[in-house]
Design a protein around this motif. Structure first.
Motif, PDB file in Angstrom:
ATOM      1  N   ALA A 170      37.644  38.402  50.701  1.00 44.25           N
ATOM      2  CA  ALA A 170      36.369  38.798  50.105  1.00 44.25           C
ATOM      3  C   ALA A 170      35.487  39.487  51.139  1.00 44.25           C
ATOM      4  N   GLU A 171      35.451  38.931  52.349  1.00 42.67           N
ATOM      5  CA  GLU A 171      34.652  39.561  53.410  1.00 42.67           C
ATOM      6  C   GLU A 171      35.238  40.918  53.790  1.00 42.67           C
ATOM      7  N   LYS A 172      36.556  40.994  53.867  1.00 43.26           N
ATOM      8  CA  LYS A 172      37.224  42.244  54.242  1.00 43.26           C
ATOM      9  C   LYS A 172      36.894  43.370  53.265  1.00 43.26           C
ATOM     10  N   HIS A 173      36.877  43.052  51.957  1.00 45.09           N
ATOM     11  CA  HIS A 173      36.710  44.094  50.941  1.00 45.09           C
ATOM     12  C   HIS A 173      35.286  44.192  50.394  1.00 45.09           C
ATOM     13  N   GLY A 174      34.390  43.331  50.851  1.00 45.78           N
ATOM     14  CA  GLY A 174      33.020  43.360  50.352  1.00 45.78           C
ATOM     15  C   GLY A 174      32.918  42.932  48.904  1.00 45.78           C
ATOM     16  N   LYS A 175      33.757  41.967  48.511  1.00 47.37           N
ATOM     17  CA  LYS A 175      33.797  41.457  47.143  1.00 47.37           C
ATOM     18  C   LYS A 175      33.680  39.940  47.157  1.00 47.37           C
ATOM     19  N   THR A 176      33.614  39.333  45.980  1.00 46.81           N
ATOM     20  CA  THR A 176      33.591  37.878  45.887  1.00 46.81           C
ATOM     21  C   THR A 176      35.031  37.358  45.824  1.00 46.81           C
ATOM     22  N   GLU A 178      30.118  41.306  37.050  1.00 54.27           N
ATOM     23  CA  GLU A 178      30.772  41.075  38.338  1.00 54.27           C
ATOM     24  C   GLU A 178      32.285  41.026  38.167  1.00 54.27           C
ATOM     25  N   PHE A 227      38.304  49.257  44.442  1.00 57.24           N
ATOM     26  CA  PHE A 227      38.990  48.892  45.678  1.00 57.24           C
ATOM     27  C   PHE A 227      40.401  48.455  45.332  1.00 57.24           C
TER      28      PHE A 227
END
Length: 279
Positions: free
Chosen positions: A210-216, A244, A251
């Motif tokens: 999630a952090e890598k792709h800017g998603k939840t 959401e 991506f």
């Protein structure tokens, strides 16, 4: 935010009907809230609604569709046969009830909800489904929660291969053998409980991706479903969460991401075992 409907991929079923790969599930949405949830989903760009006779909210689905202003032919509607309505004649009569409650002339997909092998009625039920398909009451027919043995029996005793099999499927229960059978026989895999009722979302790998792709974490799991070829329809009555959930088409997960996610499979169910569940 509204997702452009043409961003949601469509898969071709084995009879040529096309199904949006992402939709809204209305399991456990109270009947009095269902119409509003369906309207919100359609406004947000959803074009696939999954309900069932046992959910007792088909009326709300129909009301939401009518109130949305979206043309009927643009919306893919699935409903499922109630467990107490198995059998050739019962299945046909139950469809008439669904169409009345939905206020529709046809559904796009009609599913046997559970095989209930101890009752030994699913083959006769399937023959009733074949009649409904020929009559145009359903554009496609399929099953839910069927195991390979159940599918092989249908293949041996009927002329119609199910268009889909809707099964519990999430990172902790990836069902590779059943998915491989589906692929080999032209059956589309649909995933229910795609987030394992939220249980898988706490895994550190999902936080990392999630952090890598800017998603939840939930968006990572839903994107995983789409990329491995599943049809998926997370349940939500929250407009914010609906938007959401569907915001996963900007991506892609890498092959390395997919390999890492495959390592989360534990063969762990959150629901009933289809081999023993009898409704």
């Amino acid at each position: 935010m509204t997702i452009e409907t043409n961003r949601v991929p469509q898969l071709e079923l084995n009879n040529g009907v096309r199904i949006p790969q992402f939709g809204l599930g209305v399991f456990q949405i109270p009947p009095e809230e269902t119409a509003a949830a369906v309207r919100e989903a359609l406004e947000a760009g959803y074009r696939h609604i999954d309900t069932a006779q046992m959910y007792r909210n088909e009326e709300g689905v129909g009301e939401g569709i009518r109130d949305s202003g979206v043309p009927r032919e643009e919306i893919f509607v699935t409903t499922k046969l109630a467990n107490d309505a198995q059998g050739h004649d019962n299945a046909i009569n139950a469809m008439e009830g669904s169409l009345q409650r939905l206020g529709l002339d046809y559904v796009d997909l009609y599913l046997i909800h559970w095989p209930l092998p101890g009752q030994d009625k699913y083959v006769g039920t399937w023959h009733g489904f074949e009649e409904l398909l020929r009559a145009g009451k359903a554009r496609a027919i399929g099953v839910s929660n069927f195991q390979v043995a159940h599918l092989e029996r249908l293949a041996a005793e009927s002329a119609t291969v199910p268009a889909v099999n809707q099964i519990e499927l999430h990172p902790a229960l990836q069902q590779p053998e059943l998915r491989a059978y589906h692929e080999a026989h032209g059956i589309v895999t649909e995933a229910w409980s795609p987030l394992a009722q939220g249980e898988v979302l706490e895994d550190p790998l999902l936080a990392e991706l999630a952090e890598k792709h800017g998603k939840t974490p939930a968006q990572i799991v839903l994107r995983w479903h789409v990329q491995i070829g599943n049809v998926v329809f997370p349940k939500s009555s929250s407009p914010k969460r609906m938007r959401e959930n569907i915001d996963i088409f900007d991506f892609s997960l890498s092959d390395g991401d997919l390999d890492a996610l495959s390592g989360l499979d534990e063969g762990r169910r959150t629901g009933f075992d289809p081999d023993t569940f009898e409704g």
